[in-house]
Enzyme design. Sequence first.
Site, PDB file in Angstrom:
ATOM      1  N   GLY A 102     -62.521 -49.262   8.438  1.00 19.81           N
ATOM      2  CA  GLY A 102     -63.007 -48.133   9.239  1.00 19.81           C
ATOM      3  C   GLY A 102     -62.940 -48.389  10.737  1.00 19.81           C
ATOM      4  O   GLY A 102     -63.541 -47.653  11.514  1.00 19.81           O
ATOM      5  N   SER A 104     -59.995 -48.476  12.334  1.00 16.06           N
ATOM      6  CA  SER A 104     -58.681 -47.949  12.729  1.00 16.06           C
ATOM      7  C   SER A 104     -57.596 -49.012  12.788  1.00 16.06           C
ATOM      8  O   SER A 104     -56.782 -49.045  13.720  1.00 16.06           O
ATOM      9  CB  SER A 104     -58.756 -47.217  14.076  1.00 16.06           C
ATOM     10  OG  SER A 104     -59.445 -46.033  13.901  1.00 16.06           O
ATOM     11  N   SER A 105     -57.574 -49.870  11.763  1.00 17.43           N
ATOM     12  CA  SER A 105     -56.481 -50.843  11.708  1.00 17.43           C
ATOM     13  C   SER A 105     -55.139 -50.127  11.577  1.00 17.43           C
ATOM     14  O   SER A 105     -54.132 -50.595  12.119  1.00 17.43           O
ATOM     15  CB  SER A 105     -56.681 -51.822  10.547  1.00 17.43           C
ATOM     16  OG  SER A 105     -56.874 -51.119   9.332  1.00 17.43           O
ATOM     17  N   ASP A 146     -58.422 -41.554  16.654  1.00 17.50           N
ATOM     18  CA  ASP A 146     -58.157 -42.991  16.504  1.00 17.50           C
ATOM     19  C   ASP A 146     -56.951 -43.416  17.338  1.00 17.50           C
ATOM     20  O   ASP A 146     -56.985 -44.412  18.063  1.00 17.50           O
ATOM     21  CB  ASP A 146     -57.898 -43.340  15.030  1.00 17.50           C
ATOM     22  CG  ASP A 146     -59.037 -42.886  14.130  1.00 17.50           C
ATOM     23  OD1 ASP A 146     -60.110 -42.542  14.661  1.00 17.50           O
ATOM     24  OD2 ASP A 146     -58.844 -42.874  12.902  1.00 17.50           O
TER      25      ASP A 146
END
Length: 344
Positions: A102, A104-105, A146
Amino acid sequence: MAVLAWAPGRVNLIGDHTDHTGGLVLPMAIDLGTTVTGERGGDLVVLRSATEPEPAVVPLDIEDPAAASPGWARYVAGVVAEVRPAAGFTGEVETTLPIGAGLSSSAALEVAVAVAIGFESSGLDLAELCQRAEQRASGVPCGIMDQLTSAIGVDGHALRIDCTTLTVQPIPLPDDLEVVVVDSGEPRALAASAYADRAAECQAAQAAIGSLGEASLADLDRIDDQVVRRRARHVLTENRRVDEVAAALVAGDRAALGSAMAASHASLRDDFEVSTPTLDALVDSLGRIDGVIGARLTGAGFGGCVVAMVERGTAMELPQRHWRVRPSGGAFLAKVGIDEVPRP
Ligand code: GLA
């Protein structure tokens, strides 16, 4: 010539499930991120990852990024399909981000790959391109938050983003506050299909009463479907809380910060229904620690991470993995051996 591209992950302080309706968000880029190093040339994009057993090997004329394999190669393929670079790339991916938790990889990977393979334009163009790449790779109709945060983060600041006008206002984070991200450890099951359902419910609300950014609470009475009405109420109230938190950060108003974060979590739990019992229990237990000002789930929900704002130096002895994160700058490219590599 060797290049190095870096892109950060992000944590959202407040304003979740508002970006896909053109609402307000307040994320910050963090000092955990993804680095892509390598050389341009050839007619394939070939990336090896320190955390993945199999490489991503993507032809420049890739047609269907969602069919690429292994799974992480879909994000690389989505970017290649959007950038359509003239030449390929061979290199390595490394990340300090937890994958799929969670933070935002996937956005960090997309932005770093786009920059590494030679996409050059404004931060907004980069973010919009990577948003399309994410949508093509994952099938999730995600918003812009993101990718935009990863592309244009500002050191020391959160970003108040209006997702309709795409105007960005950096909000300084007070030096005496820290942001702590705690991983619930719960995998984000159902996130893709449930996200699409929620986005569709928000569209249904906008079809009934117009832009949720302009609607008032009284307008909600005109939505017949009770579920759609609750989804819309979350968006309306969450948009307001973004400005409450931005003002509270500027004023250093702990009480306002804590109550807006608590109200946000309750709204995501009750009206938007993207929390889980594990996330609720974690938010609750963090709230009882001395020095914690506020806590809420962050990102899409259905598992993943909780964000807490704490007084600097607060001892956090937690069984869960957690990170004290700093608001960081956005993505950058360095030509290795020519530029000095900036430190995130
Ligand atoms: C995911 C999406 C974002 C945003 C958040 C929820 O991270 O990628 O666009 O919608 O969920 O706020």
